[in-house]
Design a protein around this motif. Sequence first.
Motif: not given
Lengths: 320, 320
Positions: B141-142, B230-232, B237-239, B263-267
Amino acid sequence: PDEAAVEAVRARDGQLTKPAGSLGRLEWLAEWLAAWQGKAPPTVARPLVCVFAASHGVTAKGVSAFPAEVNRQMLETFAAGGGAINQICAANGLGFKVFDLALDLPTGDITEGPAMSEKDAVATMAFGMEAVAGGTDLLGIGEMGIGNTTIAAAIYAALFGGTPAHWVGRGTGVDDAGLARKVAVVEAALAQHAGHLDDPLEVLARLGGRDIAAMAGAILAARAQRVPVVLDGYVATAAAAILFAIHPSTIDHCVAGHLSAEGAHRDVLERLGKIPLLALGMRLGEGSGAALAMSLVKSAAAIHADMATFDQAGVSKREG
Amino acid sequence: PDEAAVEAVRARDGQLTKPAGSLGRLEWLAEWLAAWQGKAPPTVARPLVCVFAASHGVTAKGVSAFPAEVNRQMLETFAAGGGAINQICAANGLGFKVFDLALDLPTGDITEGPAMSEKDAVATMAFGMEAVAGGTDLLGIGEMGIGNTTIAAAIYAALFGGTPAHWVGRGTGVDDAGLARKVAVVEAALAQHAGHLDDPLEVLARLGGRDIAAMAGAILAARAQRVPVVLDGYVATAAAAILFAIHPSTIDHCVAGHLSAEGAHRDVLERLGKIPLLALGMRLGEGSGAALAMSLVKSAAAIHADMATFDQAGVSKREG
């Protein structure tokens, strides 16, 4: 490294239809390939995984969860296409070769004497150099040999110091008693060879297996033939560590394919200044981590070579 | 999840010619595929990357380093095979589809009103469900859409709380002034929609783009069709986060392809309980991180299905 090729890669990268820097380490990989292949754009048209198989006399001391006869059986499994590495290579379009390093003639037990004579070590390095003889533009380096995580731990302890317990891990999965035996074996080997471990090549001959020696030869030959190298995990990195101890620049053309689950690998990679491409908790060997990482390198090369530029695509560049 | 299929994978894995656990996350991936495909061995025979492209009205506020007309140009680049994602899919044998989500009709500026009506959001989710209509056994998913890292940041702030500055990053590469504009835009959007952000689907309609809505639909449809996802990265990831907020179990069939350099993707991934397969410093979108991770999943499936067992290979099992 070919700085002109790196500059050419950077110049083209800046024209590709993506924000600058947005492909992270893939962009670095394209530069690294170009630096050591000496051409821009770099290619990954004939990637090859070489697995070096050797028998280790130290297995007599009970350092592995598997018996030594597994070496020959695994070689036959590779030949029949049944190993994990066979599937990874097939799924990712990677060539695959196995080197049988006198598998029926184990090296000496390192707790009792040298693994090899210096002559044997040098001859095995020379044999390992054959890895690039058939032509390849990206070489993955791996190994198979019951007992060789003990050998690698002994080499790390000799090269870097510290306690044997720091460097020893569970390998194929020994229990606590097996782990204690591995630590004791490394301690005994260091005591046995004390006073003769200052020269990295002597470390290789005295403590190393033929797998380690052949991998060191393959890494050197790749450098001479302008072939970038992807290292597998804990054991394969020991070959790179020997070369690094001779001179750090000898492994500048090597990238760490993955971070092994064998605990001390992280410390080794930090000492070598290598950031692994993958960290998937693998500890199989057989070049499996290198091969998976090579699929990323292959993608990096394809992206760099075949993406459209802003001009070709008629895409507006960034504002301001 | 199909527990019987997972058990069958575990049983077969225990017979493959390798030490137990030595393939780390690849073994887990085979179990995960089986759990959600409902079969053992699982397959990755028709992997598909779907990229959802949308236009965002909020680009009028200067939140991106690139102009909004890039959306249409990039769609044409994909169609001509010139994008980064085209090369990754070609190099790794992945199918590729682009969904044009009314690209010439941007959603509303979220600082001034809702991005979409609820009806539009639901219709877009339904359109996204078409992702699995052609048949696939692994879906990546992208997305592509100038301005959509701002949209994703607004969604995360609405779902998880915290300051907009915590969630906002540089996206395609805005400078400090652009970053400040992004933060201000997210603050303004949260103020504009205050009191209406308790229901995740309302968050989606008010703050989301069509890309986010369609990806949420695709994730749900994949679940219904027994297709692991598999998420991009940061935006895709917001979806998943919207669905997670409705109920955490709705994304159990999703794995995080990579950790974005945003940066915030880790959180976000920590909040969703997802451990990324790759961490290569990428922040391109286009499904690029998902696609690279899918090549690992493909290898995991091939290893599990095609490796020899100890009995087949005549390899001695571990001692003791």
